[in-house]
Design a protein around this motif. Structure first.
Motif, short mmCIF file in Angstrom:
data_model
loop_
_atom_site.label_atom_id
_atom_site.label_comp_id
_atom_site.label_asym_id
_atom_site.label_seq_id
_atom_site.Cartn_x
_atom_site.Cartn_y
_atom_site.Cartn_z
N ILE A 29 0.84 -1.20 0.00
CA ILE A 29 0.00 0.00 0.00
C ILE A 29 0.87 1.25 0.00
CG2 ILE A 29 -1.62 1.37 1.39
CD1 ILE A 29 -2.85 -1.38 2.28
N LEU A 30 1.89 1.28 0.84
CA LEU A 30 2.78 2.45 0.91
C LEU A 30 3.52 2.65 -0.41
CD1 LEU A 30 4.19 2.05 4.51
CD2 LEU A 30 2.74 3.91 3.69
N ASN A 31 4.01 1.57 -1.01
CA ASN A 31 4.69 1.68 -2.30
C ASN A 31 3.74 2.25 -3.36
OD1 ASN A 31 7.21 0.70 -1.54
ND2 ASN A 31 6.67 -1.41 -1.98
N PHE A 32 2.51 1.76 -3.36
CA PHE A 32 1.53 2.25 -4.32
C PHE A 32 1.26 3.74 -4.11
CE2 PHE A 32 -2.93 3.26 -5.25
CZ PHE A 32 -2.89 3.11 -6.63
N LEU A 33 0.99 4.13 -2.87
CA LEU A 33 0.69 5.55 -2.61
C LEU A 33 1.89 6.44 -2.92
CD1 LEU A 33 -1.39 5.28 0.69
CD2 LEU A 33 -2.22 5.71 -1.63
N ALA A 34 3.08 5.96 -2.64
CA ALA A 34 4.29 6.75 -2.92
C ALA A 34 4.52 6.90 -4.42
CB ALA A 34 5.51 6.09 -2.27
N SER A 35 3.99 5.98 -5.22
CA SER A 35 4.18 6.05 -6.67
C SER A 35 3.20 7.01 -7.35
CB SER A 35 4.02 4.66 -7.29
OG SER A 35 2.66 4.25 -7.30
N GLN A 36 2.22 7.49 -6.61
CA GLN A 36 1.22 8.39 -7.17
C GLN A 36 1.73 9.83 -7.19
OE1 GLN A 36 -1.85 6.94 -8.29
NE2 GLN A 36 -0.49 5.22 -7.87
N ASP A 37 1.38 10.56 -8.23
CA ASP A 37 1.76 11.96 -8.31
C ASP A 37 0.96 12.82 -7.33
OD1 ASP A 37 3.63 11.54 -10.30
OD2 ASP A 37 2.17 11.80 -11.91
N ASN A 38 -0.27 12.42 -7.07
CA ASN A 38 -1.16 13.13 -6.15
C ASN A 38 -1.80 12.10 -5.24
OD1 ASN A 38 -0.99 15.83 -7.40
ND2 ASN A 38 -1.96 14.81 -9.14
N CYS A 39 -2.66 12.58 -4.36
CA CYS A 39 -3.40 11.65 -3.52
C CYS A 39 -4.25 10.74 -4.39
CB CYS A 39 -4.29 12.41 -2.54
SG CYS A 39 -3.36 13.24 -1.25
N ARG A 78 -9.94 9.46 -0.17
CA ARG A 78 -8.66 9.94 -0.67
C ARG A 78 -7.57 9.47 0.29
NH1 ARG A 78 -6.97 16.19 -0.58
NH2 ARG A 78 -7.32 15.78 1.61
N TYR A 79 -6.51 8.89 -0.28
CA TYR A 79 -5.38 8.42 0.52
C TYR A 79 -4.09 9.02 0.00
CZ TYR A 79 -8.63 4.75 1.91
OH TYR A 79 -9.71 4.07 2.37
N CYS A 80 -3.19 9.33 0.94
CA CYS A 80 -1.86 9.78 0.55
C CYS A 80 -0.90 9.56 1.72
CB CYS A 80 -1.85 11.24 0.10
SG CYS A 80 -2.44 12.40 1.33
N ILE A 81 0.38 9.58 1.40
CA ILE A 81 1.43 9.49 2.42
C ILE A 81 1.38 10.77 3.26
CG2 ILE A 81 3.94 9.38 2.80
CD1 ILE A 81 2.96 6.81 1.58
N ASP A 82 1.47 10.62 4.58
CA ASP A 82 1.59 11.78 5.46
C ASP A 82 3.07 12.16 5.50
OD1 ASP A 82 1.97 13.49 7.71
OD2 ASP A 82 0.08 12.77 8.56
N LYS A 83 3.44 13.09 4.66
CA LYS A 83 4.86 13.41 4.47
C LYS A 83 5.55 13.89 5.74
CE LYS A 83 4.39 14.16 -0.43
NZ LYS A 83 4.54 15.04 -1.56
N GLU A 84 4.85 14.63 6.57
CA GLU A 84 5.44 15.12 7.81
C GLU A 84 5.78 13.97 8.75
OE1 GLU A 84 4.03 17.77 11.61
OE2 GLU A 84 3.38 18.43 9.63
N ASN A 85 4.83 13.07 8.96
CA ASN A 85 5.09 11.92 9.83
C ASN A 85 6.06 10.93 9.20
OD1 ASN A 85 3.57 12.80 11.98
ND2 ASN A 85 1.72 11.75 11.31
N TRP A 86 6.03 10.84 7.87
CA TRP A 86 6.98 9.95 7.19
C TRP A 86 8.41 10.42 7.45
CZ3 TRP A 86 6.42 5.26 5.56
CH2 TRP A 86 7.41 4.69 4.77
N GLU A 87 8.63 11.73 7.42
CA GLU A 87 9.97 12.28 7.69
C GLU A 87 10.39 11.99 9.13
OE1 GLU A 87 12.43 13.56 5.76
OE2 GLU A 87 11.11 12.90 4.15
N ILE A 88 9.44 12.10 10.06
CA ILE A 88 9.75 11.79 11.46
C ILE A 88 10.13 10.33 11.59
CG2 ILE A 88 8.75 11.57 13.78
CD1 ILE A 88 7.00 14.05 13.07
N ALA A 89 9.35 9.44 10.98
CA ALA A 89 9.64 8.01 11.03
C ALA A 89 11.01 7.71 10.43
CB ALA A 89 8.55 7.22 10.29
N LYS A 90 11.30 8.34 9.31
CA LYS A 90 12.58 8.12 8.63
C LYS A 90 13.75 8.56 9.52
CE LYS A 90 13.68 10.40 4.75
NZ LYS A 90 13.63 10.83 3.34
#
Length: 107
Positions: A29-39, A78-90
């Motif tokens: 799911i994360l790979n799929f959402l990350a491959s999208q240009d938008n949500c 609508r689904y998308c990566i939460d970029k702010e939390n993704w950066e924290i996790a990273k």
């Protein structure tokens, strides 16, 4: 009886992210959402090899961990990566892996 030792907030956050990442369907799911240009608007089970019955459970786990966002915009979601939390996790994961990698291993 030993005193209970509490985990740090950072340790709890890392464990929460790791739990959310702990299933191949969630990685898919994360790979799929990350491959999208938008949500992504739609039903993820229609584009991924994941049964409809289990998709909502995996989406919920990812959303609860803060790794994705999901909003209902009837009739679709609508689904998308939460970029702010993704950066924290990273950053937390990198810090963990780097701290272990820098130590001399005994084995």
């Amino acid at each position: 009886m030993k005193d209970k030792k509490d985990y740090t907030l950072e340790q709890e956050q890392i464990a929460r992210y790791a739990k959310a990442l702990g299933h191949p369907a969630r990685i898919c799911i994360l790979n799929f959402l990350a491959s999208q240009d938008n949500c992504f608007f739609g039903d993820i089970h229609e584009v991924l090899p994941i049964a409809k019955a289990t998709v909502s459970q995996h989406l919920s786990e990812l959303k609860d961990a803060g790794l994705i966002k999901g909003e209902i915009e009837s009739p679709k979601v609508r689904y998308c990566i939460d970029k702010e939390n993704w950066e924290i996790a990273k950053k937390l994961m990198n810090k963990l892996f780097n701290s272990i990698n820098q130590k001399e291993m005994c084995c």
